[in-house]
Design an enzyme around this catalytic site. Structure first.
Site: not given
Ligand code: NAD
Length: 305
Positions: A54, A98, A121
């Site tokens: 990422k 994460q 997200d």
């Protein structure tokens, strides 16, 4: 019939190019550089790989990457304090925690502490509600990637019958909401669904997000249907021989048996190289979208739902 192989890798590269072009314009016209903060708690090897990837792709499209690697025993209070700082940092337009988090940390509490406008997200309860009510939101990356592939293939999804296998908050449920938003007739199937093959056989669009290697076989698929395989499963591959320490080598497979599904389907995403590359591309797209919204600027077209 041999299905068209939907090239998610190439499509994702195209999304990244569009993001990079928008980033260039933001810098040139407004002196703004979108920034993405990624927070990793602990040393889970798979999570470390994802976070590295990422960060690398964020920099490649011209955005700023802020990586925060915290010890496994970081307290919930310390993590919440970091999120508060990132929420208030004007250089940060997107925040990604994460997952999974260590068990002593309440994931829901942490996700819901993120400023919803920076929740790239799309897991914050506000964004879940906005998506469910058809309002502008941050959309979870993997389902957004699937939607982009399907829109590209069909043009309009209106009136199509879609079956989503899996009802997770990360993939299955938001995927179903997005398909409903594009006027599909949607069925969500799951581990308790009766006669799953018969349910799947009704569908023009099948999205499999289960986590069971090659569960969906060609005899479940309506001829000509489009199959989107979200699953990522590592299985032993004896045909590849043994590793140096004598263990069987492995390979990645999806939730669909590619060979038999491809004989019946009209189009299908492979694993690897299908949905997987779209997820990070959509994370970058969400970050540039969040940056534009935060600054009251026009959003890039075609990069959100
Ligand atoms: P999850 O475990 O949270 O959910 C799995 C879902 O599958 C559940 O809702 C369950 O009801 C359903 N299910 C389980 N067994 C079933 C059965 N026998 N028949 C029908 N339904 C069944 O998983 P998830 O987080 O939604 O992920 C699903 C898969 O997608 C995994 O393989 C995961 O690795 C993969 N994934 C890929 C990406 C990507 O970027 N490509 C992103 C997220 C998840």
């Amino acid at each position: 019939m041999t299905a068209l192989r939907i090239d998610g890798k190439a499509f994702a590269a195209n999304v990244r190019t569009q993001v990079a072009e928008h980033v260039t314009r933001l810098k040139a016209d407004h002196d703004i550089t979108p920034g993405l903060a990624v927070v990793l708690v602990g040393e889970d090897p798979a999570s470390q790989v994802y976070v590295r990837s990422k960060g690398k792709q964020t920099v490649e499209v011209g955005m700023k990457s802020f990586e925060h690697k915290l010890d496994r025993d970081t307290t919930e209070a310390d993590l919440l304090a970091l999120i508060d700082r990132l929420n208030n940092d004007p250089a940060v337009h997107g925040i990604l925690i994460q997952l999974p988090l260590p068990s002593h940390i309440d994931s829901d509490l942490v996700i819901n502490a993120i400023d919803p406008a920076k929740d790239v997200d799309g897991f914050h309860i506000s964004n879940v509600g906005l998506l469910g009510t058809g309002q502008k939101s941050m959309v979870p990356c993997t389902p957004l990637g699937c939607l982009m592939l399907l829109r590209d293939h069909f043009g309009s999804l209106s009136g199509k019958s879609a079956v989503v296998i899996g009802r997770s908050n990360i993939v299955g449920k938001p995927m179903a909401q997005l398909l409903l938003g594009d006027s599909c007739t949607v069925t969500i199937a799951h581990s308790r669904t009766a006669d799953l093959p018969a349910v799947v056989r009704q569908a023009d669009i099948v999205v499999a997000a289960v986590g069971r290697p090659e569960m969906v076989t060609g005899d479940w698929i309506k001829p000509g249907a489009v199959v989107v395989d979200v699953g990522i499963n590592r299985i032993e591959a004896p045909e590849k021989g043994l590793t140096e320490d004598g263990k069987a080598k492995t390979r990645l497979v999806g939730d669909c048996d590619y060979a038999s599904c491809a004989e019946v389907a009209g189009a299908i995403t492979p694993v690897p190289g299908g949905v997987g590359p779209m997820t990070i591309a959509c994370l970058l797209a969400n970050t540039v979208t969040a940056c534009c919204r935060a600054n009251g600027l026009a959003e890039p077209q075609g990069l959100t739902a």
